[in-house]
Design a protein around this motif. Structure first.
Motif, PDB file in Angstrom:
ATOM      1  N   THR A 295      32.752  43.627  45.556  1.00  0.00           N
ATOM      2  CA  THR A 295      32.800  42.471  46.450  1.00  0.00           C
ATOM      3  C   THR A 295      31.411  41.895  46.684  1.00  0.00           C
TER       4      THR A 295
ATOM      5  N   SER B 273      38.366  33.583  43.749  1.00  0.00           N
ATOM      6  CA  SER B 273      39.155  34.415  44.673  1.00  0.00           C
ATOM      7  C   SER B 273      40.272  35.148  43.935  1.00  0.00           C
ATOM      8  N   ARG B 274      40.850  34.478  42.962  1.00  0.00           N
ATOM      9  CA  ARG B 274      41.900  35.114  42.166  1.00  0.00           C
ATOM     10  C   ARG B 274      41.330  36.251  41.317  1.00  0.00           C
TER      11      ARG B 274
ATOM     12  N   TRP C 176      38.701  38.007  42.047  1.00  0.00           N
ATOM     13  CA  TRP C 176      38.377  39.085  42.991  1.00  0.00           C
ATOM     14  C   TRP C 176      39.608  39.921  43.323  1.00  0.00           C
ATOM     15  N   SER C 177      40.713  39.253  43.633  1.00  0.00           N
ATOM     16  CA  SER C 177      41.927  39.974  43.991  1.00  0.00           C
ATOM     17  C   SER C 177      42.492  40.756  42.806  1.00  0.00           C
TER      18      SER C 177
ATOM     19  N   ASN D  29      40.387  43.785  42.078  1.00  0.00           N
ATOM     20  CA  ASN D  29      40.564  44.826  43.096  1.00  0.00           C
ATOM     21  C   ASN D  29      41.885  45.565  42.931  1.00  0.00           C
TER      22      ASN D  29
ATOM     23  N   TRP E   4      45.511  44.353  52.365  1.00  0.00           N
ATOM     24  CA  TRP E   4      46.138  44.060  51.067  1.00  0.00           C
ATOM     25  C   TRP E   4      46.921  42.757  51.134  1.00  0.00           C
TER      26      TRP E   4
ATOM     27  N   MET F 196      45.013  39.682  50.312  1.00  0.00           N
ATOM     28  CA  MET F 196      44.515  39.654  48.939  1.00  0.00           C
ATOM     29  C   MET F 196      45.578  39.225  47.939  1.00  0.00           C
TER      30      MET F 196
END
Length: 239
Positions: free
Chosen positions: A17, A39-40, A42-43, A46, A81, A84
């Motif tokens: 992150t 952002s996509r 990152w999710s 993760n 979660w 996310m």
């Protein structure tokens, strides 16, 4: 072993992150579409780390209820979660979040650039008006809204008080509301570093169409979500 895997995941989560936040700083002055893409990434990354390290995956049920036009997704909220997952399954959603999150260095800047709607829970009626206006702007841009009707996270099996904000959005925007149930709290508990292996289930339910009065809408929304919650919790207990 669960504790060790959870610690390793937390370390990798924070390292990834921070690294992505620093590398992506130039995107803060670029078009918002760049942030939506980041952002996509990152999710998704993760979730891959979560599956690889902890053995925790997810399954989406009711994908036929994902709308092609802007709607309000009213979701149960049990863990981090939940925030996310929506950028992964829905195209550039606008998430309603508590204002305090935008005070976090770096992270808060990205939330603002992404277009999240921040709510000051102590501001009363003015916060409600601000939220509705922010939602109107998002809808006009073709983006759906994600709101957590209880206003905060609840533990599995608990039922919080469904707040008036979701009713205001339903009335003022006059668009369908898709109820969402999930069981993330069974594996990713609030205020706990533990991440347990298994499969988180998120279930999208048939939309509630506009036109109901406030009481009927709130009753129908809560009944649909909580009934699905019981099913998801019971199913997980049996597996």
């Amino acid at each position: 072993m669960i504790n060790l895997r959870s610690v390793i995941y937390q370390m990798l989560f924070h390292l990834w992150t921070v690294a992505l936040s620093i590398v992506s700083l130039p995107s803060l002055v670029l078009p918002a579409s760049v942030i939506w893409y980041i952002s996509r990434i990152w999710s998704v990354t993760n979730f891959a780390i979560l599956r690889w390290v902890v053995g925790l995956g997810y399954r989406i049920e009711g994908q036929e209820n994902i709308a092609t036009e802007p709607v309000i997704y009213a979701s149960k909220h049990q863990s981090a979660w939940d925030t996310m997952i929506f950028p992964v399954i829905i195209k550039k959603p606008v998430i309603v979040l508590k204002k305090e999150l935008q005070w976090i260095p770096l992270y808060g800047w990205y939330l603002h650039k992404y277009g999240c709607i921040s709510v000051d829970r102590n501001a009363g009626a003015s916060a409600l008006r601000s939220m509705v206006q922010g939602a109107r702007n998002a809808i006009s841009d073709g983006r759906s809204i994600v709101v957590f009707p209880e206003g905060t996270r609840t533990a599995p099996g608990e039922r919080g008080s469904y707040q008036s904000g979701v009713a205001a959005l339903y009335r003022e925007l006059a668009i369908p509301v898709v109820p969402v149930a999930l069981n993330s709290g069974l594996f990713w508990r609030r205020r706990s570093y533990q991440r347990k292996p298994g499969t988180i289930v998120l279930r999208l339910l048939p939309a509630i169409q506009p036109g109901l009065d406030r009481k009927e809408f709130m009753t129908r929304l809560e009944t649909k979500i909580e009934a699905a919650q019981v099913q998801l919790t019971d199913k997980s207990a049996q597996n």
